[in-house]
Design a protein around this motif. Sequence first.
Motif, short mmCIF file in Angstrom:
data_model
loop_
_atom_site.label_atom_id
_atom_site.label_comp_id
_atom_site.label_asym_id
_atom_site.label_seq_id
_atom_site.Cartn_x
_atom_site.Cartn_y
_atom_site.Cartn_z
N PHE A 233 0.14 13.29 -3.52
CA PHE A 233 0.89 12.93 -2.54
C PHE A 233 1.28 11.46 -3.00
CE2 PHE A 233 -1.01 16.73 -0.73
CZ PHE A 233 0.13 18.08 -0.72
N ASN A 234 2.94 11.36 -3.75
CA ASN A 234 2.61 10.45 -3.83
C ASN A 234 4.26 9.88 -2.66
OD1 ASN A 234 5.72 8.41 -5.68
ND2 ASN A 234 3.69 7.56 -5.18
N VAL A 235 3.92 8.97 -1.85
CA VAL A 235 4.71 8.60 -1.10
C VAL A 235 5.24 7.07 -1.04
CG1 VAL A 235 2.64 10.34 0.69
CG2 VAL A 235 2.12 8.41 0.75
N SER A 236 6.02 7.61 0.45
CA SER A 236 6.78 5.62 -0.01
C SER A 236 6.61 6.08 1.47
CB SER A 236 8.73 5.84 -0.40
OG SER A 236 8.93 7.33 0.68
N SER A 237 7.06 4.54 2.22
CA SER A 237 6.38 3.93 3.64
C SER A 237 7.13 2.92 3.30
CB SER A 237 5.75 4.01 3.53
OG SER A 237 5.01 2.98 5.08
N PRO A 238 7.60 1.95 4.46
CA PRO A 238 8.72 1.06 4.41
C PRO A 238 7.44 0.17 5.09
CG PRO A 238 8.69 2.10 6.79
CD PRO A 238 8.29 3.46 5.97
N ALA A 239 6.02 0.51 4.85
CA ALA A 239 4.98 -0.13 4.75
C ALA A 239 4.53 -1.41 3.65
CB ALA A 239 3.52 0.07 5.36
N ARG A 240 4.45 -2.36 4.30
CA ARG A 240 4.12 -3.45 2.79
C ARG A 240 2.69 -3.62 3.33
NH1 ARG A 240 6.84 -1.32 0.91
NH2 ARG A 240 8.75 -1.46 0.29
N LEU A 241 1.71 -3.27 2.49
CA LEU A 241 0.06 -3.43 3.15
C LEU A 241 -0.23 -4.28 1.90
CD1 LEU A 241 -1.09 0.15 3.55
CD2 LEU A 241 0.22 -1.46 4.85
N GLU A 242 -0.41 -5.63 1.81
CA GLU A 242 -1.07 -6.72 1.04
C GLU A 242 -2.36 -6.69 0.48
OE1 GLU A 242 0.83 -9.08 -0.45
OE2 GLU A 242 2.61 -8.38 0.71
N ALA A 243 -2.52 -6.52 -0.20
CA ALA A 243 -3.74 -6.39 -0.92
C ALA A 243 -4.41 -4.99 -1.40
CB ALA A 243 -4.78 -7.70 -0.70
N CYS A 244 -3.65 -4.27 -0.54
CA CYS A 244 -4.05 -3.15 -1.08
C CYS A 244 -4.75 -2.44 -1.89
CB CYS A 244 -2.43 -2.35 -0.85
SG CYS A 244 -3.77 -0.37 0.07
N PRO A 245 -5.97 -2.31 -1.34
CA PRO A 245 -6.96 -1.19 -2.63
C PRO A 245 -7.07 -0.15 -2.68
CG PRO A 245 -8.72 -1.74 -0.42
CD PRO A 245 -6.57 -2.25 -0.02
N LEU A 246 -7.18 0.97 -3.00
CA LEU A 246 -7.76 2.35 -3.34
C LEU A 246 -8.73 2.10 -1.56
CD1 LEU A 246 -8.67 4.83 -6.38
CD2 LEU A 246 -9.64 5.49 -3.18
N LEU A 247 -8.88 3.48 -0.57
CA LEU A 247 -8.96 3.50 0.14
C LEU A 247 -9.67 4.46 0.58
CD1 LEU A 247 -7.94 1.76 4.33
CD2 LEU A 247 -8.50 4.11 4.02
N ILE A 248 -11.11 5.00 0.41
CA ILE A 248 -11.71 6.00 0.85
C ILE A 248 -11.99 5.99 2.84
CG2 ILE A 248 -13.34 7.45 1.16
CD1 ILE A 248 -12.02 6.76 -2.03
N ASP A 249 -11.30 6.73 3.46
CA ASP A 249 -11.07 6.94 4.88
C ASP A 249 -12.92 7.53 5.13
OD1 ASP A 249 -9.63 6.35 7.82
OD2 ASP A 249 -11.22 8.83 7.96
N PRO A 250 -13.18 7.75 6.49
CA PRO A 250 -14.38 8.33 6.58
C PRO A 250 -14.57 9.46 6.33
CG PRO A 250 -14.55 6.12 7.83
CD PRO A 250 -13.26 6.26 7.73
N THR A 251 -13.44 10.30 6.59
CA THR A 251 -12.90 11.61 6.96
C THR A 251 -12.71 12.41 5.70
OG1 THR A 251 -10.18 11.05 6.69
CG2 THR A 251 -11.30 11.42 9.08
N GLY A 252 -12.53 11.13 4.07
CA GLY A 252 -12.37 11.51 2.60
C GLY A 252 -11.41 11.43 2.37
N VAL A 253 -10.17 10.91 3.27
CA VAL A 253 -8.46 11.08 3.12
C VAL A 253 -8.86 9.76 1.99
CG1 VAL A 253 -6.43 10.47 3.92
CG2 VAL A 253 -7.66 12.31 4.29
N TYR A 254 -8.10 9.15 1.06
CA TYR A 254 -7.73 7.99 -0.06
C TYR A 254 -5.91 8.21 0.12
CZ TYR A 254 -6.88 11.33 -4.08
OH TYR A 254 -6.16 11.96 -4.57
#
Length: 390
Positions: A233-254
Motif C-alpha cells: 500500500f502506498n499511503v500519504s500522510s501529513p507526517a514528516r518523519l525526519e531520517a525515516c528508515p525502512l522500519l520493521i515493527d515487532p508485529t511484522g508490519v513494515y
Amino acid sequence: MSSQVVIVGGGVIGSSIAYFLRGSDPTVSVTVIERDPSYAKSSSALSAASIRQQFSTPLSIQMSLYGIEFLRNIGELLEVDGNKPSIDLHEGGYLFLATPAGDATLRENHALQKSLGAHINLLDQQALKAKFPWLNVEDLVSGAFGESGEGWFDGYGLVQALRKKAQSLGARYVAADVTGLVREGRKVTHVIAGNGERYACDTVVNAAGAWARKIAAMMDIDIPVFARRRSIFNVSSPARLEACPLLIDPTGVYFRPEGKTYICGTSPSADNDPDDLPLDEVDHALFDDVIWPTLAHRVPEFEALRVENCWSGYYEYNVFDHNAIIGYHPQIENCVFANGYSGHGLQQGPATGRGVSELILNGRYVSLDLSSLSWERVLEDRPIVEKNVV
C-alpha cells in the motif's frame, strides 16, 4: 563445461545469472526464456525493492553485503554503450524494533551481523527516541539500525539493467512460456517453449520465481516453493518523519518512505495465506485491520493516513525454511535451481548470479560458498532457521 545454457525466467535471478555467465565466459551460449517481457506480474517489479544485512544467518548477510556493493556500482558494472543505469539507491537503513520478548534475539543477531562487517548499530529505548523522535517507544526496549548498506531502490530498474547488460554481452532473450522439458535419463536435453521452438541445452536453470513449482514438476521434482500474494500500500500522510528508515515493527508490519509518501505492508496470518491468489486483487482488510492500526500505534502522526495506490505481487515462498534453494538436484544432473527466495530475491540476485555462474562454469563455488542453500538440506530435512523473516 556447459556450452549451451537455457535459463527459465528472466527476472532479477535469471538475468543476473545470464549476465555473470556471459561476462565470465563469452563462449557459452545463453538463452533466457521469459514468459512476460513487460515484467508486469514479476516479483522483481512488484516488490518493495529493498536490501538489508539484518539477517540471522551468516550466508544471507554475506550475500547482501555483496549485493549492496553491486548496487552501489551498478552504473559502471551494467553500463551499455555509454549509458549508465541508475536504480535510485537510497541507503536509508532498516530499523528492526524489539519488545522485551524479542530483545535477546535482536542482540544475538546484531552480534553476528557486526562480526561479518555489517554496519548495524544497536539502540536502547532512550537512543531510539533521540534518533527518531516521531517514534512511539513505550513498549520497546531496543532497535537495530543499519547506518549504511541497507535501504531501497528501483527493482524494475535493476531487472531492466541486468537484462540489457546480459543482452549486450550476447545473451538471447525469448518471449515465451515454457510448456515442457525433454529428458533423457538423468538429463534435460531440450526446453520446449510455447512458441513451438525447442531449445537444446547442456544445462538448464530453473529461475522461474513464483512459477518455479510448475517447471520443477516437468522434471517430476516436488519443490516446496509456492506463489504467495503480498499486498503493498502506498499511503500519504501529513507526517514528516525526519531520517525515516525502512522500519520493521515487532508485529511484522513494515513501512518506508517513497518520495513524499510511504509504502507499507505485512504478511497475512499463516491460516489466511493460500497459494496462487489473483494478483489483480488486494487484501484491503489486512490494511484496515492490521497495518493501519499498527502504524498509528508506532507513529502517532500516522493516525491520519490516506491510501493513494495499492498493488499485489508474488513471493516465491519456500515453505520449508524461507530461504533460497540453489544448486543441482540429485535426480537431474544438469538442472540448476535458484528458487524460493521468500522476499529476498532482489537483494540476493547479484550473489546468486555470480555463484550459479561459477557452479555451471567451474563445477564449484569460487567467490562465496552457497552450498548450504543446496537441495540436500531440503531432502535431509535440515532447515536453515532465519529469525528475521519479513
